[in-house]
Each structure stands twice: as C-alpha cells, then as structure tokens.
Enzyme design. Sequence first.
Site, PDB file in Angstrom:
ATOM      1  CG  HIS A   1      -2.194   0.820   0.993  1.00 13.57           C
ATOM      2  ND1 HIS A   1      -2.497   1.381  -0.201  1.00 13.57           N
ATOM      3  CD2 HIS A   1      -3.370   0.728   1.615  1.00 13.57           C
ATOM      4  CE1 HIS A   1      -3.815   1.661  -0.061  1.00 13.57           C
ATOM      5  NE2 HIS A   1      -4.241   1.533   1.087  1.00 13.57           N
TER       6      HIS A   1
ATOM      7  CG  ASP B   1      -3.979   4.405  -5.431  1.00 13.03           C
ATOM      8  OD1 ASP B   1      -4.349   3.529  -6.170  1.00 13.03           O
ATOM      9  OD2 ASP B   1      -3.920   5.593  -5.827  1.00 13.03           O
TER      10      ASP B   1
END
Length: 422
Positions: free
Chosen positions: A393, A397
């Site tokens: 992450h 995204d």
Amino acid sequence: MPFEVKIPSLGESVTEATIGTWMRKDGDAVAMDEPILELESDKANMELVAECAGTLKLLRPEGEVVSVGDVVATIEEGASSAAAPTPAKVEAVPEAEAAPTREAATEPEAAPASESPTKPLSPAVRRIVVEEKIDPSTVKGTGPGGRITKGDVLEAATKPGAEPKPAPLAKAAPAPVARQAAATPTTPAGPDEERVPMSRLRQVIAKRLVEAQHVAAILTTFNEVDMTSVMSLRKQYKDDFKAKHGVSLGFMSFFVKACCAAAAEVPELNAQIDGTDLVYRKHVHMGVAVGTERGLVVPVVRNVDDLSFAGVEQEIGRLAGLARDNRLSIENLSGATFTISNGGVYGSLLSTPILTPPQSGILGMHKIEKRPIVVDDQIVIRPMMYLALSYDHRIVDGQGAVTFLIRVKEALEDPARLLLSL
C-alpha cells in the site's frame, strides 16, 4: 601455493549458504571443472567445480554454514598424478559417463559401467540413490534426454519388491558425521512427539515471511472470475496446441498474460520502492510459485510480457522441472517483479498471499468450484475462482489495486481481449 576454493557470490540478498555434500573426499585427486561440492543456499542448490587439477584438501565439514568469500577447501596443483594414476581417462570420458567414471577412479569395488545410468545423476538424485540403495540402471528417466530425475528415483524406491543396490555404491557418498550430529535433537522428544531440525530453506522462508510483514504495508483485495471462457478455449485448442508446440496449454499462461496486460495499465504493480525513489520496470519478470519437497520456490520467467502463450508454457514447464529436480540456479530465482501463486492446486478456496519484497504485488489463484451466480437476471451454475491480490500500500493505492484485479478478471472472462490488447 595451493589454490583456494572460495564461496562465490550467491545472488541478490544471499550472503550465507550451507555446505551440503562434498562430492569428493579429503585427499582425492580432482580434475579441472569437476564438481566437488554441492552448496545449499536459501534459494537453490548449486555445484562448485574445481578450477584446477590437483589434490583436494577439505577445510570445512558438511552441514556448516559459510559466507561469501570463505575458503572451504584447497587444491594442491600438480599433485594429482601421484594420487590418481589415470586422470587423463577421467577427463577424456564423455559427459554422459563422467559421474560413473569418477566413482570408479576412487572406488575399485564400484559397480561395473554396465550397471551405471547412461546419463549423469544430479547431486540430489545421487544422494537418494545412495540412501535408498537403488540401482540407477533399473530406473527409467523421464527428464530431458532420458535423464533420471528426483521423482524417478523416489518412485522407484517406493515400488514393491525393489531390489537394493549392492553395498559398494554406498561408499561413494558415506553419511557425513557432521550432518548426523546436526540432526540430533538438543533436547529429547516426548513420547508423543518427533523433533526434527528445520531445513535451511524452511528457516529462511520463515524469516522472510515475518520480515515481509514489517517492511511492507501489505493489503489484500479480492474478486472472483468466471472461468467458463478460459476452460472452453483450453478444451477446444489443447490438442492442437500440444501437437504444434510440444507443451500442454494450462491455465497459468492465461493468468500470466492477463497480469501483464493489467500491469501495462497499472504499472505500480510492477514497480518497487528503492529508498525514496519508485522504480518502474519496463518488462515483467514473473515469479511463478512451485511446490517442491524442499518447500515453496519461485522461479522467474523473464520478459514474460514478450512471450507468446506457448513461450510462457514452455518456460514454466522448464523451470518447474528444474525445481522438482532441485537444479534451479540463483539466476532462475532472482529478479522477479511480480508473482503468481496457485493455491488452488492444493484445494485452497481463498487465501491472502504474502508479498516477497521488494515486489509490490502478488496474485493468488484458487480452486475452481462450480457456484450459482446471476447472469442476465438468471441464476446459472458456473465454474468460479476467487482471486486475491496482495499489494504494498506504500506504492499502490486502493484504486490501482482494484483496477488491476478487474482488468485481470475481464481478460480471463473474455480472452479475446488479450489478443486484441483491449
């Protein structure tokens, strides 16, 4: 001055290895380019060869952990003539007979050449042959060119009424004292338990799985794919495909090509973090997880985005064969930019795969199972598979990860997209 046998570079992020098997004894005469040591690293086994002819002196025992640059043996050049009166014959023997001839040079009682295999045995196969007392000449090889694989000898060992190999062959590789000592448990096992040492590969797998949780922000997103189109296409063309390309058309090539197409739209999934920089790869080097007796290994198909379906299947088949035979090199296991893991072959319905840093994505395939779904407002039964995409992450995204997985789903449910680059 004797020539020093040093531990070479073992590949990216690998600094240590274990001395697996000395293929020659202390004081033996060795020829140039003759394999003398099987080295076990956390990624693969590799053979070290003698870089000159002479007399071998062992400095480190089997089972000991060594680092890059360590001197593990020396070779006294020019001393081989006294120790072995026929080194020239060893060097002159064709490659296919090299291993049996070297055994004969040091073991006068060894089995005659007629009882030896026509192809050289890998260290892993040779070890099983010795331990199980199998006559290699009775084993039918299924590897390339008729070579005997690890699976061949394991199958031969389990056949009822298998004839044991005469004792002289066992002399070629006696059980090392150091390894026997290392296998002894430090504390006695209880009556209801068995204690065995972890293999080096399993130790490193455990260490890196834990490290992955600390160095990356791992998140997983899920979706499901209707496998009807892929299964229909595969069924329709699998015979013609195999006849033309000499390899079966599997599901993996569809998933590989679908991931390559998705990575072209969401390049973060084929990128990595290097300090404060993002490194975007121009090609996809696909890691394909393969289960072996030693544990899970991930050989790499390089520039897979440039390969055809046949090229993907051929390369995966070649690497899987090397993995099962324990003959993957460091190069075969290094440099992946994305990974696919197929837990479905073991019956897994859903899982959350763990990243292999510095990669930013890994796709988990799962079991194909018929389930009721709604299509055009009708409930129908379709072969469905859950997909799981774990991603870092920090670089990817949520929108990018979901988009990637949807593109994979679309390509699999309508494979024509892969041909039309849609």
